[in-house]
Design a protein around this motif. Structure first.
Motif, mmCIF file in Angstrom:
data_model
loop_
_atom_site.group_PDB
_atom_site.id
_atom_site.type_symbol
_atom_site.label_atom_id
_atom_site.label_comp_id
_atom_site.label_asym_id
_atom_site.label_seq_id
_atom_site.Cartn_x
_atom_site.Cartn_y
_atom_site.Cartn_z
ATOM 1 N N GLY A 120 18.496 -23.296 -71.005
ATOM 2 C CA GLY A 120 18.004 -23.283 -72.378
ATOM 3 C C GLY A 120 16.570 -23.769 -72.491
ATOM 4 O O GLY A 120 15.812 -23.823 -71.517
ATOM 5 N N ASN A 121 16.184 -24.147 -73.700
ATOM 6 C CA ASN A 121 14.830 -24.621 -73.968
ATOM 7 C C ASN A 121 14.707 -26.124 -73.712
ATOM 8 O O ASN A 121 15.686 -26.866 -73.811
ATOM 9 C CB ASN A 121 14.447 -24.333 -75.422
ATOM 10 C CG ASN A 121 14.492 -22.854 -75.748
ATOM 11 O OD1 ASN A 121 14.138 -22.015 -74.921
ATOM 12 N ND2 ASN A 121 14.926 -22.522 -76.960
ATOM 13 N N ASN A 130 20.121 -26.739 -74.256
ATOM 14 C CA ASN A 130 18.784 -27.185 -74.644
ATOM 15 C C ASN A 130 18.644 -28.688 -74.505
ATOM 16 O O ASN A 130 19.627 -29.423 -74.565
ATOM 17 C CB ASN A 130 18.500 -26.785 -76.103
ATOM 18 C CG ASN A 130 18.553 -25.291 -76.325
ATOM 19 O OD1 ASN A 130 18.183 -24.505 -75.448
ATOM 20 N ND2 ASN A 130 19.005 -24.887 -77.502
#
Length: 249
Positions: free
Chosen positions: A214-215, A241
């Motif tokens: 993810g981010n 994330n």
């Protein structure tokens, strides 16, 4: 001298005979696969496109950066098409295509890839920012771009991943394995990685083909996001994330 000549001729004959045996390492059809040196050269030039002005090119001496980049892009486009034409038959479903069909497909793939360069650069910019924010030892952006192996590995993956998504065989893997040999960081081009990705130190990091990251993720050295055995399908971890993965995990 005559004895040496006869010995050498005998050895050459023996080796040539060995080439005609049914070995998987024998490749009689010259130029039937991508050229590794050419692919590595393409990668080097694409990295110059990602970071304009950071890496000097000895072959392109023009008065301004725009002219240099324009010539560089033309060179990359021409040579990428050549290598993709050679790579496509590595996938069995393309082996029945004529040379003309392969050329047309290569041109389309190359054009589509070039349209994605702004997207790749947007992601790379978030990575540089993540390195700067995440590493108190980073003096400035120049140091990160010019020195950090983690950024080189990630940038290579960003490039190779788009070629992978476009269905190009072999070339994406050649690119990421070249980065692996230079950085000690092994990222499969199939891995999907979000923005703001930071690999600190990096040596021994392994990220497998079906990994999804993810981010705002940070990974330290020695981390393996790997699968086990030879199972097919989704076989590597999914990371959400805002995750930090510590060394050796």
């Amino acid at each position: 001298m005559d004895n040496n000549k006869e010995m050498i001729e005998g050895l050459v004959s023996q080796i040539l005979d060995d080439y005609h045996d049914d070995k998987i390492i024998n490749q009689q059809a010259l130029f039937s696969q991508p050229d590794k040196e050419a692919v590595c050269d393409l990668l080097s030039k694409l990295i110059k496109i990602m970071y304009p002005g950071y890496f000097k090119g000895t072959s392109f001496r023009y008065y301004n950066l725009d002219s240099q980049i324009a010539v560089l892009l033309e060179d990359i486009m021409y040579n990428l098409r050549k290598q993709v034409v050679l790579a496509l038959p590595q996938n069995p479903k393309y082996r029945s295509l004529s040379h003309h069909e392969l050329v047309n497909m290569s041109e389309k793939i190359s054009n589509d890839f070039f349209k994605r360069i702004p997207k790749i650069r947007a992601l790379v910019e978030t990575d540089v920012a993540a390195f700067f924010d995440g590493d108190p030892a980073a003096y400035n952006y120049n140091e990160i771009i010019l020195c950090y192996p983690g950024l080189l590995a990630i940038t290579t993956n960003r490039i190779a991943h788009e070629l992978h998504l476009l269905g190009v065989p072999l070339i994406p893997r050649m690119m990421t394995e070249h980065a692996h040999s230079k950085t000690g960081i092994d990222i499969h081009p199939g891995a999907t990685i979000g923005k703001n990705f930071f690999i600190d130190h990096g040596t021994g990091v392994v990220i497998g083909e079906t990994t999804i990251i993810g981010n705002d993720v940070t990974i330290y050295q020695g981390v393996t996001l790997g699968g086990t055995g030879k199972q097919s399908g989704k076989r590597h971890p999914t990371i959400g994330n805002n995750v930090v993965i510590g060394a050796g995990a």
